[in-house]
Write an enzyme that holds these catalytic residues in place. Structure first.
Site, short mmCIF file in Angstrom:
data_model
loop_
_atom_site.label_atom_id
_atom_site.label_comp_id
_atom_site.label_asym_id
_atom_site.label_seq_id
_atom_site.Cartn_x
_atom_site.Cartn_y
_atom_site.Cartn_z
N GLU A 21 113.80 54.91 14.18
CA GLU A 21 112.71 55.88 14.06
C GLU A 21 111.35 55.17 14.18
O GLU A 21 111.13 54.11 13.59
CB GLU A 21 112.81 56.58 12.70
CG GLU A 21 111.71 57.61 12.52
CD GLU A 21 111.90 58.43 11.25
OE1 GLU A 21 112.99 58.99 11.05
OE2 GLU A 21 110.93 58.50 10.47
N HIS A 81 110.65 64.83 16.27
CA HIS A 81 110.43 65.53 15.00
C HIS A 81 109.43 66.64 15.20
O HIS A 81 108.53 66.54 16.03
CB HIS A 81 109.88 64.57 13.94
CG HIS A 81 110.85 63.50 13.51
ND1 HIS A 81 110.80 62.91 12.28
CD2 HIS A 81 111.89 62.94 14.16
CE1 HIS A 81 111.77 62.01 12.18
NE2 HIS A 81 112.44 62.01 13.32
N TYR A 153 118.57 65.29 1.51
CA TYR A 153 117.93 64.51 0.43
C TYR A 153 118.94 64.11 -0.65
O TYR A 153 119.20 64.88 -1.57
CB TYR A 153 116.80 65.35 -0.20
CG TYR A 153 115.72 65.65 0.79
CD1 TYR A 153 114.64 64.80 0.94
CD2 TYR A 153 115.81 66.77 1.62
CE1 TYR A 153 113.67 65.05 1.89
CE2 TYR A 153 114.84 67.03 2.58
CZ TYR A 153 113.78 66.17 2.69
OH TYR A 153 112.82 66.41 3.63
C1 LIG Z 1 114.78 62.34 8.13
C2 LIG Z 1 113.40 62.86 7.79
C3 LIG Z 1 112.43 62.90 8.76
C4 LIG Z 1 111.14 63.40 8.47
N1 LIG Z 1 110.19 63.41 9.45
C5 LIG Z 1 108.95 63.90 9.19
C6 LIG Z 1 107.94 63.96 10.19
O1 LIG Z 1 108.13 63.55 11.34
N2 LIG Z 1 106.72 64.47 9.86
C7 LIG Z 1 106.46 64.94 8.58
O2 LIG Z 1 105.32 65.39 8.34
N3 LIG Z 1 107.39 64.91 7.62
C8 LIG Z 1 108.63 64.42 7.88
N4 LIG Z 1 109.59 64.37 6.88
C9 LIG Z 1 109.22 64.82 5.53
C10 LIG Z 1 109.52 66.33 5.34
O3 LIG Z 1 108.71 67.10 6.17
C11 LIG Z 1 109.26 66.66 3.88
O4 LIG Z 1 110.17 65.96 3.07
C12 LIG Z 1 109.22 68.12 3.50
O5 LIG Z 1 108.72 68.23 2.18
C13 LIG Z 1 110.55 68.83 3.48
O6 LIG Z 1 110.98 69.10 4.75
P1 LIG Z 1 112.42 69.79 5.00
O7 LIG Z 1 112.56 69.95 6.45
O8 LIG Z 1 113.47 69.07 4.29
O9 LIG Z 1 112.16 71.20 4.33
P2 LIG Z 1 113.06 72.39 3.84
O10 LIG Z 1 114.49 72.22 4.20
O11 LIG Z 1 112.39 73.61 4.29
O12 LIG Z 1 112.94 72.25 2.28
C14 LIG Z 1 111.66 72.16 1.66
C15 LIG Z 1 111.68 72.58 0.21
O13 LIG Z 1 111.89 73.97 0.13
C16 LIG Z 1 113.08 74.27 -0.55
N5 LIG Z 1 113.78 75.30 0.24
C17 LIG Z 1 114.39 75.13 1.43
N6 LIG Z 1 114.89 76.30 1.87
C18 LIG Z 1 114.56 77.22 0.94
C19 LIG Z 1 114.77 78.62 0.82
N7 LIG Z 1 115.47 79.30 1.74
N8 LIG Z 1 114.27 79.25 -0.28
C20 LIG Z 1 113.59 78.59 -1.23
N9 LIG Z 1 113.37 77.26 -1.17
C21 LIG Z 1 113.85 76.60 -0.10
C22 LIG Z 1 113.87 72.98 -0.66
O14 LIG Z 1 114.57 72.92 -1.88
C23 LIG Z 1 112.80 71.95 -0.61
O15 LIG Z 1 112.27 71.70 -1.89
C24 LIG Z 1 110.87 63.88 7.14
C25 LIG Z 1 111.87 63.81 6.15
C26 LIG Z 1 113.11 63.31 6.46
C27 LIG Z 1 114.16 63.24 5.38
#
Ligand SMILES: Cc1cc2nc3c(=O)[nH]c(=O)nc-3n(C[C@H](O)[C@H](O)[C@H](O)COP(=O)(O)OP(=O)(O)OC[C@H]3O[C@@H](n4cnc5c(N)ncnc54)[C@H](O)[C@@H]3O)c2cc1C
Ligand SMILES: NC(=O)c1ccc[n+]([C@@H]2O[C@H](COP(=O)([O-])OP(=O)(O)OC[C@H]3O[C@@H](n4cnc5c(N)ncnc54)[C@H](O)[C@@H]3O)[C@@H](O)[C@H]2O)c1
Length: 589
Positions: A21, A81, A153
């Site tokens: 990455e 991403h 996570y």
């Molecule tokens: C492998 C990886 C790559 C990443 N790359 C980037 C990047 O390029 N740029 C960047 O800015 N960030 C990046 N991140 C960080 C990421 O954007 C953050 O961690 C963000 O806070 C969560 O994203 P998510 O896609 O997991 O969100 P989600 O899956 O939407 O989850 C976010 C939060 O909402 C909650 N949630 C999810 N679905 C629901 C629902 N239906 N109802 C109620 N609550 C819900 C979850 O419990 C969680 O607390 C990356 C993280 C990882 C692990």
């Protein structure tokens, strides 16, 4: 090609695979150097590479360009991403269309972080609230064209209390069409494996790729694990403590940790590993070499499964002509050049400049701000906070998330003094004329060496204070400076653009190491972030409050300035004499 097909093939053959990455560099030179690095690292046979996306789509063009060029020029599949929350819907639509046009077929669909944990999702800015909404949109609009990965996570997205709930959300993302889960980095292998078991028991069947980040330097590791709330086994802290000031030793230990983690993961049946490279190559390469997954740089043999990159390149003439027949020495000469600058004034030509793990935006919660820094209503209130920080009566400022380092103790009274007069410091370095590298305060690097530092100050100052200081500097040929406003108006007396070394070390049997430099391009890249802290702090208060107005005004009109006393033989105090009688004393003084 879709990476899920490549992963399934590797799993079918029971073969280990890995991915790298990268993040979009902050400077143009960093971008060019990242291309070189991606090219070299393709020789390590990654199954695919990832390129991150700056929150809000701030890097959308660059992220796509890096993905698309890596595919067409280096022949390696790219996973782009994309974060969706608080992002203009049109921007996401356009980026997906462009990705499709350019043959990028893999998207890591993410929510992205909100600027502040207490800020609610703003539906007027974007259509998407969670990552699952983006997954659904992509599937609905593009059918099976894209392979979609999502984040997982092992320690919960926000904290351990959410692990079970997050597993359910991950399952929902799978049901909505996600093909792969890539995990947040972690260091607790037992916890990770238990989490995978829970995911499987909950019906998550898609491949899960563990996120591996070799530790690169102590400060960055500590900051990042704190920020992402990653638990670190005590044994790792214990091993790091005695070596934390020796970057080389820290990196070597980081390699050992990653090798050990991957061995344990392989023994438990995992086959794919996702490396968070932070745009550096040595540690990732060494980990793969030590696991004997790739040949060492001394044995040049093609990898059977690698994209045909090495063969493709062999007949080409793209390397500097004098290195054409010496691929090995080319690699040796270029891979290490930016491994050791550490600190925020590193070399802006490095792709790793402005090291970033996913989220570079400033996060301050309203609670945190009010509790720590009250409700400043005047410039004097702000000055007071900086003074208290320098006197160790406040443990952090938006720019300084830990108390002053021991090296600053000798100058802390002088720092407090200039802060009281309106030169609001955010970074400093006392001078040092050849302390042993083992010195408890100034020392760093390998043993039996000597380290040197020029006195350095970085601060915000009003236009009047900058003007007065500049008049003073006219008679000081050994002092160099850069001052810049948020809008980019630059004042400097540096005639050349070449880097100015401010920290260097002399070690037995080594070239001079020069970890910290001051230069125009890195200062300009850093200034956006530095000013952004004022805005983040202002956002912690109600929009029309006095505090928000004051902090925004400072951000809009003041300068960020750095000065270097190049005569490193002068005492640390002499740089402060330049400020005598300047600025306005605090009214309480
Ligand atoms: C492998 C990886 C790559 C990443 N790359 C980037 C990047 O390029 N740029 C960047 O800015 N960030 C990046 N991140 C960080 C990421 O954007 C953050 O961690 C963000 O806070 C969560 O994203 P998510 O896609 O997991 O969100 P989600 O899956 O939407 O989850 C976010 C939060 O909402 C909650 N949630 C999810 N679905 C629901 C629902 N239906 N109802 C109620 N609550 C819900 C979850 O419990 C969680 O607390 C990356 C993280 C990882 C692990
Ligand atoms: N090898 C070296 O000599 C050398 C030189 C510079 C930085 N570094 C290392 O690089 C890493 C990151 O460095 P960095 O510069 O990004 O951050 P940092 O947190 O190490 O801060 C740099 C210095 O600024 C001082 N400082 C912090 N806040 C201040 C404030 N508000 N006013 C005045 N001074 C303040 C600190 O006490 C410290 O001495 C650190 O681990 C640091 O030790 C090493």
């Amino acid at each position: 090609m879709k990476i899920i097909d490549k992963i399934n093939k590797a799993l079918e053959d029971d073969r280990c695979f890995w991915s790298f990455e990268y993040f979009p560099p902050k400077t143009q030179q960093g971008v060019m150097n990242l291309y070189d690095r991606i090219e070299r690292m393709c020789n390590l046979g990654p199954l695919f590479i990832d390129v991150t996306w700056r929150w809000g789509g701030k890097s959308s063009d660059l992220t796509l360009e890096l993905c698309s060029n890596s595919q067409t020029v280096y022949g390696v599949e790219a996973n782009m991403h994309m974060t969706c929350t608080n992002t203009n819907f049109g921007l996401i639509k356009t980026a997906l269309e462009k990705a499709k046009d350019q043959g990028v077929q893999n998207i890591l669909a993410l929510r992205g972080d909100l600027p502040d944990d207490t800020v609610e999702f703003d539906p007027s800015v974007g259509e998407f609230k969670y990552a699952i909404d983006l997954v659904r949109y992509i599937r609905k609009t593009y059918g099976d064209y894209f392979c979609i990965s999502v984040a997982g996570y092992p320690e919960g997205c926000v904290g351990p209390e959410d692990v079970e709930r997050d597993i359910q959300y991950l399952k929902e993302k799978q049901e909505a069409g996600a093909d792969i889960a890539v995990t947040q980095l972690f260091y607790d292998v037992d916890n990770f494996l238990a989490w995978v078991d829970k995911c499987r028991a909950a019906g998550i069947t898609i491949p899960i790729l563990p996120g591996i980040m070799p530790i690169q330097n102590y400060g960055g590791f500590k900051r990042m694990t704190d920020l992402c709330r990653i638990s670190v086994p005590q044994e790792i802290w214990d091993r790091l403590e005695p070596i934390k000031d020796d970057d080389r030793a820290v990196k070597d230990y980081g390699i050992e940790v990653a090798v050990d983690m991957i061995k344990r993961l392989r023994a438990a049946g995992m086959r794919g590993f996702h490396f968070y490279t932070i745009n550096l190559e040595r540690s990732t390469r060494m980990v793969l070499e030590k696991l004997q997954l790739v040949p060492t740089v001394h044995e040049v043999r093609p990898l059977p499964w690698s994209p045909s990159l090495s063969e493709k390149r062999a007949g080409e003439n793209v390397r500097p002509i004098f290195w054409r027949n010496h691929a090995r020495s080319y690699i040796k000469r270029t891979e290490l050049w930016d491994e050791f600058p550490n600190g925020r004034w590193g070399d802006a030509r490095s792709p790793a400049y402005g090291e970033m793990v996913h989220n570079e935006q400033v996060r301050l919660t309203a609670d945190q701000a009010a509790k720590k820094w009250g409700h400043p209503a005047t410039v004097d209130d702000v000055k007071q906070l900086f003074v208290r920080y320098c006197e160790n009566r406040l443990d952090s400022l938006p720019w300084s998330d830990t108390p002053l380092q021991p090296e600053s103790q000798a100058i802390q009274d002088s720092l407090a003094c200039i802060n009281a007069r309106g030169f609001l410091t955010i970074n400093s370095q006392p001078s040092c004329n050849g302390a042993p590298s083992s010195d408890k305060v100034h020392g760093w690097g390998p043993s039996n060496g000597f380290v040197y530092k020029k006195a350095y100050l970085e601060f915000f100052a009003s236009p009047e204070n900058v003007k007065a200081l500049l008049a003073r500097l006219e008679g000081n040929p050994t002092v160099t400076y850069y001052a810049v406003t948020k809008g980019g108006e630059l004042l400097t007396n540096c005639v050349e653009d070449s880097p100015n070394a401010v920290t260097w070390g002399v070690f037995p049997g080594k070239e001079i190491l020069q970890p910290t430099i001051v230069e125009r391009v890195s200062f300009l890249a850093w200034k956006d972030e530095a000013f952004e802290f004022w805005n983040a702090w202002a956002h912690a208060y109600a929009r029309d409050s006095v505090s928000a107005g004051l902090l925004s005004d400072v951000s809009d009109s003041w300068y960020l300035m750095n000065i270097v006393e190049n005569n490193f033989q002068k005492s640390s105090e002499s740089i402060f004499e330049l400020f005598d009688g300047l600025g306005q004393a605090l009214s309480t003084e």
